[in-house]
Design an enzyme around this catalytic site. Structure first.
Site, PDB file in Angstrom:
ATOM      1  N   HIS A 162     -10.122  15.780   0.753  1.00  0.00           N
ATOM      2  CA  HIS A 162     -10.398  14.344   0.636  1.00  0.00           C
ATOM      3  C   HIS A 162     -11.664  14.044  -0.187  1.00  0.00           C
ATOM      4  CE1 HIS A 162     -10.512  10.294   3.077  1.00  0.00           C
ATOM      5  NE2 HIS A 162     -10.467  10.109   1.773  1.00  0.00           N
ATOM      6  N   TYR A 210     -10.913   7.865   8.134  1.00  0.00           N
ATOM      7  CA  TYR A 210     -10.646   6.432   8.266  1.00  0.00           C
ATOM      8  C   TYR A 210     -10.916   5.948   9.693  1.00  0.00           C
ATOM      9  CZ  TYR A 210      -8.128   7.192   3.865  1.00  0.00           C
ATOM     10  OH  TYR A 210      -7.779   7.538   2.592  1.00  0.00           O
TER      11      TYR A 210
HETATM   12  P1  NAD Z   1      -5.187  -1.423  -0.888  1.00  0.00           P
HETATM   13  O1  NAD Z   1      -5.437  -1.694  -2.311  1.00  0.00           O
HETATM   14  O2  NAD Z   1      -3.850  -0.966  -0.475  1.00  0.00           O
HETATM   15  O3  NAD Z   1      -5.628  -2.742  -0.073  1.00  0.00           O
HETATM   16  C1  NAD Z   1      -5.564  -2.778   1.320  1.00  0.00           C
HETATM   17  C2  NAD Z   1      -6.044  -4.143   1.821  1.00  0.00           C
HETATM   18  O4  NAD Z   1      -5.109  -5.125   1.424  1.00  0.00           O
HETATM   19  C3  NAD Z   1      -6.094  -4.190   3.345  1.00  0.00           C
HETATM   20  O5  NAD Z   1      -7.118  -5.094   3.726  1.00  0.00           O
HETATM   21  C4  NAD Z   1      -4.735  -4.752   3.700  1.00  0.00           C
HETATM   22  O6  NAD Z   1      -4.719  -5.334   4.981  1.00  0.00           O
HETATM   23  C5  NAD Z   1      -4.567  -5.766   2.581  1.00  0.00           C
HETATM   24  N1  NAD Z   1      -3.160  -6.118   2.313  1.00  0.00           N
HETATM   25  C6  NAD Z   1      -2.087  -5.295   2.191  1.00  0.00           C
HETATM   26  N2  NAD Z   1      -0.967  -6.009   1.970  1.00  0.00           N
HETATM   27  C7  NAD Z   1      -1.340  -7.310   1.921  1.00  0.00           C
HETATM   28  C8  NAD Z   1      -0.640  -8.526   1.727  1.00  0.00           C
HETATM   29  N3  NAD Z   1       0.683  -8.549   1.511  1.00  0.00           N
HETATM   30  N4  NAD Z   1      -1.336  -9.691   1.752  1.00  0.00           N
HETATM   31  C9  NAD Z   1      -2.683  -9.687   1.957  1.00  0.00           C
HETATM   32  N5  NAD Z   1      -3.405  -8.574   2.148  1.00  0.00           N
HETATM   33  C10 NAD Z   1      -2.740  -7.393   2.131  1.00  0.00           C
HETATM   34  O7  NAD Z   1      -6.288  -0.367  -0.447  1.00  0.00           O
HETATM   35  P2  NAD Z   1      -6.346   0.840   0.563  1.00  0.00           P
HETATM   36  O8  NAD Z   1      -5.857   0.507   1.924  1.00  0.00           O
HETATM   37  O9  NAD Z   1      -7.698   1.381   0.421  1.00  0.00           O
HETATM   38  O10 NAD Z   1      -5.374   1.927  -0.106  1.00  0.00           O
HETATM   39  C11 NAD Z   1      -4.100   2.225   0.380  1.00  0.00           C
HETATM   40  C12 NAD Z   1      -4.060   3.547   1.120  1.00  0.00           C
HETATM   41  O11 NAD Z   1      -4.206   4.614   0.193  1.00  0.00           O
HETATM   42  C13 NAD Z   1      -5.163   3.765   2.157  1.00  0.00           C
HETATM   43  O12 NAD Z   1      -4.832   3.148   3.383  1.00  0.00           O
HETATM   44  C14 NAD Z   1      -5.202   5.266   2.220  1.00  0.00           C
HETATM   45  O13 NAD Z   1      -4.154   5.723   3.049  1.00  0.00           O
HETATM   46  C15 NAD Z   1      -4.937   5.665   0.769  1.00  0.00           C
HETATM   47  N6  NAD Z   1      -6.193   5.874  -0.008  1.00  0.00           N
HETATM   48  C16 NAD Z   1      -6.660   7.134  -0.148  1.00  0.00           C
HETATM   49  C17 NAD Z   1      -7.843   7.380  -0.832  1.00  0.00           C
HETATM   50  C18 NAD Z   1      -8.357   8.780  -0.973  1.00  0.00           C
HETATM   51  O14 NAD Z   1      -7.689   9.708  -0.562  1.00  0.00           O
HETATM   52  N7  NAD Z   1      -9.515   9.011  -1.529  1.00  0.00           N
HETATM   53  C19 NAD Z   1      -8.583   6.318  -1.369  1.00  0.00           C
HETATM   54  C20 NAD Z   1      -8.073   5.042  -1.233  1.00  0.00           C
HETATM   55  C21 NAD Z   1      -6.876   4.824  -0.556  1.00  0.00           C
END
Ligand code: NAD
Length: 323
Positions: free
Chosen positions: A128, A63
């Site tokens: 990952h 990331y």
């Molecule tokens: P998400 O669906 O959580 O969306 C994140 C986005 O939404 C960001 O732009 C954030 O700023 C915004 N957001 C969050 N709360 C909000 C609110 N209240 N109002 C408006 N916007 C808001 O997607 P993500 O960040 O990709 O997924 C969450 C976490 O899960 C990642 O940070 C990561 O740690 C993990 N993840 C892991 C994998 C993997 O291992 N392959 C893949 C995807 C995500």
């Protein structure tokens, strides 16, 4: 010094003995992958999350090309609380420069991650996005290397992550029970795609903890929409935009509805949502509390589900051909 912490629902994570907050802190936005985040804001966001009762933090060297790990490390250090007060997961095998699931690379990777995170150990080390490597290598080489790291005390538990759901059964059917402690699935348990639910009985049967990420479909279920690089089809993006606009027209927030939908399933131990500001933490934690007190807004949920019906469970290709 201790930080007064609000109470948050904690859920057991498989057979690990860990109790993770129902909402987990996704640190990918701290790597500036959804837009720039200043260090001072990253540190304040982590502090607010902890203060509000979030005890589970997820990151990866991938990331923001290691930036997320560095920012999370600074945020956690600034808390000045005992290490046992929070649970940290990072990952290995996926890097800005590409994928490498070799035993040599992942063994080096954890030391690099620990240095960036300023920690002596992580609670969970995930492989990952394993669909981009050879699943047979994950089984025969990567997971055994991670078991060695577990014995050495560098990680307490082992996990695997990725998008296609069949990667989890492929690996879990081929490793001894108890070898893989948790899985992290993303974009498969939200209003637009809930296919992870079919896999939960299998995972529970194996004692594997279930973490679900991206309840906002990596930004699609927000008013501002997803980032430029989002892999969804134009059709899915348009439908999510329409759902967000519908909520807005009713004076409601799609983010709240989407997050609550994911949190409502208690078989999922933690829902990881990416957060990049104190106000997002406040808003998302308020959504958790509201769900506990009032339940879901069923009327708006039904309307949003109807808008998303034509694209329900639509996903996108991810990974390499395993044959
Ligand atoms: P998400 O669906 O959580 O969306 C994140 C986005 O939404 C960001 O732009 C954030 O700023 C915004 N957001 C969050 N709360 C909000 C609110 N209240 N109002 C408006 N916007 C808001 O997607 P993500 O960040 O990709 O997924 C969450 C976490 O899960 C990642 O940070 C990561 O740690 C993990 N993840 C892991 C994998 C993997 O291992 N392959 C893949 C995807 C995500």
């Amino acid at each position: 010094m201790s930080i007064p912490q609000a109470k948050m629902e904690l859920r057991p994570l498989g057979n690990t003995g860990l109790k993770v907050s129902s909402i987990g802190f996704g640190a990918s936005p701290l790597g500036s992958v959804f837009g720039p985040v200043a260090e001072v804001d990253a540190v304040a966001t982590v502090r607010e999350a902890f203060r509000q009762g979030i005890n589970f933090f997820d990151t990866s060297p991938y990331y923001g090309g290691t930036l997320s790990e560095k920012m999370l490390g600074k945020g956690l250090k600034a808390l000045q609380v005992p290490r046992s007060d929070y649970i940290v997961a990072t990952k290995c095998g996926r890097y800005e420069e590409g994928f490498d699931f070799s035993a040599e690379r992942v063994t080096k990777s954890i030391d690099e991650s620990l240095e960036r995170l300023q920690l002596d150990y992580v609670d969970i080390l995930h492989c990952h996005d394993i669909e981009f490597g050879s699943l047979d290598q994950i089984v025969s080489e990567t997971i055994p290397a991670l078991q060695k790291l577990k014995q050495d005390g560098k990680t307490r538990f082992i996990g695997i992550t990725g998008l296609p759901l069949d990667i989890f059964t492929y690996v879990l059917d081929r490793v001894p029970p108890g070898t893989v402690d948790v899985i992290l699935s993303y974009c498969h348990y939200g209003v637009n795609d809930s296919t992870l639910v079919d896999l939960v009985p299998y995972l529970k049967g194996k004692g594997v903890g279930v973490i679900s990420a991206s309840p906002l479909a990596m930004g699609l279920l927000t008013e501002q929409g997803g980032p430029e690089w989002h892999p969804a089809s134009p059709e899915l993006k348009t439908a999510c935009k329409a759902a967000a606009a519908h909520c807005k027209s009713k004076g409601k927030k799609i983010t709240k509805l989407a997050l609550q939908y994911s949190l409502a399933n208690k078989e999922i131990s933690s829902v990881l949502v990416g957060m990049s500001s104190v106000s997002q933490v406040e808003e998302n934690v308020a959504a958790v509390k509201e769900l506990e007190d009032l339940g879901m807004d069923q009327e708006t949920l039904s309307e949003v589900e109807a808008i998303l019906e034509p694209v329900k469970n639509q996903t996108w290709p991810s990974g390499v051909d395993q044959k």
